[in-house]
Enzyme design. Structure first.
Site, PDB file in Angstrom:
ATOM      1  N   LYS A 189       1.412  10.585  -0.681  1.00  0.00           N
ATOM      2  CA  LYS A 189      -0.064  10.491  -0.501  1.00  0.00           C
ATOM      3  C   LYS A 189      -0.661  11.520   0.313  1.00  0.00           C
ATOM      4  O   LYS A 189      -0.948  11.384   1.357  1.00  0.00           O
ATOM      5  CB  LYS A 189      -0.563   9.137  -0.078  1.00  0.00           C
ATOM      6  CG  LYS A 189      -2.029   8.691  -0.255  1.00  0.00           C
ATOM      7  CD  LYS A 189      -2.339   7.157   0.293  1.00  0.00           C
ATOM      8  CE  LYS A 189      -3.610   6.798   0.207  1.00  0.00           C
ATOM      9  NZ  LYS A 189      -3.744   5.458   0.434  1.00  0.00           N
TER      10      LYS A 189
ATOM     11  N   TYR B 179      13.625  11.513 -19.890  1.00  0.00           N
ATOM     12  CA  TYR B 179      12.911  11.861 -18.645  1.00  0.00           C
ATOM     13  C   TYR B 179      11.569  12.052 -18.938  1.00  0.00           C
ATOM     14  O   TYR B 179      10.698  11.619 -18.170  1.00  0.00           O
ATOM     15  CB  TYR B 179      13.228  12.963 -17.858  1.00  0.00           C
ATOM     16  CG  TYR B 179      13.642  14.324 -18.535  1.00  0.00           C
ATOM     17  CD1 TYR B 179      12.605  15.174 -19.114  1.00  0.00           C
ATOM     18  CD2 TYR B 179      14.902  14.577 -18.848  1.00  0.00           C
ATOM     19  CE1 TYR B 179      12.857  16.305 -19.793  1.00  0.00           C
ATOM     20  CE2 TYR B 179      15.369  15.762 -19.393  1.00  0.00           C
ATOM     21  CZ  TYR B 179      14.365  16.477 -19.849  1.00  0.00           C
ATOM     22  OH  TYR B 179      14.556  17.936 -20.699  1.00  0.00           O
TER      23      TYR B 179
ATOM     24  N   GLU C  46     -11.331   5.205  -1.256  1.00  0.00           N
ATOM     25  CA  GLU C  46      -9.862   5.196  -1.978  1.00  0.00           C
ATOM     26  C   GLU C  46     -10.092   4.815  -3.319  1.00  0.00           C
ATOM     27  O   GLU C  46      -9.541   5.329  -4.440  1.00  0.00           O
ATOM     28  CB  GLU C  46      -8.686   4.936  -1.258  1.00  0.00           C
ATOM     29  CG  GLU C  46      -8.626   5.670   0.032  1.00  0.00           C
ATOM     30  CD  GLU C  46      -7.358   5.134   0.889  1.00  0.00           C
ATOM     31  OE1 GLU C  46      -6.398   6.088   1.089  1.00  0.00           O
ATOM     32  OE2 GLU C  46      -7.570   3.977   1.260  1.00  0.00           O
TER      33      GLU C  46
END
Length: 133
Positions: A109, A64, A32
């Site tokens: 994830k 934003y 990862e």
């Protein structure tokens, strides 16, 4: 719940950013860290936007676009083992503008190393602006 914001009170205005996709190198497994993967971030900021609306002035709210860039830099930045740690870093960034009373961040994830079929894994944290000392 902190006294900083009452979600049932008069200031329920929110800015929401959903689905911010950023490549990061977070995770416990070496692969990862080496290969990286896509993370998806959702953020909700509670603040009073009355002044911004009245004046039509972006400096009186949270921009934003700038928020998205700040959050993306954190996700793409220094790796951490846990998405819980990443979520805390992101919510801290959301609370930096003094106008923000509360922030909620979810870190998804979708490619987590789970050997089963699943749609998503996410950690969500909600924090209120700390009370002044």
């Amino acid at each position: 719940m902190s006294a900083a914001v009452d979600p049932t009170g008069p200031h329920q205005d929110r800015i929401t950013l959903r689905g911010l996709r950023v490549r990061g190198h977070h995770g416990v497994l070496p692969a990862e860290r080496e290969l990286g993967q896509e993370f998806v971030v959702d953020a909700v900021l509670w603040l009073d936007v009355t002044d911004a609306a009245r004046t039509d002035d972006v400096t009186r709210t949270v921009h934003y676009g700038e928020l998205a860039e700040a959050l993306a830099a954190i996700v793409a930045g220094e790796p951490v083992d846990l998405i819980e740690t990443l979520a805390h870093r992101l919510v801290d960034a959301c609370l930096r503008p003094p106008r923000v009373l509360r922030a909620e961040v979810s870190v998804h994830k979708p490619a987590a190393p789970i050997p089963l079929v699943f749609d998503d894994v996410a950690v969500t944290v909600v924090r209120d602006r700390p009370e002044p000392r």
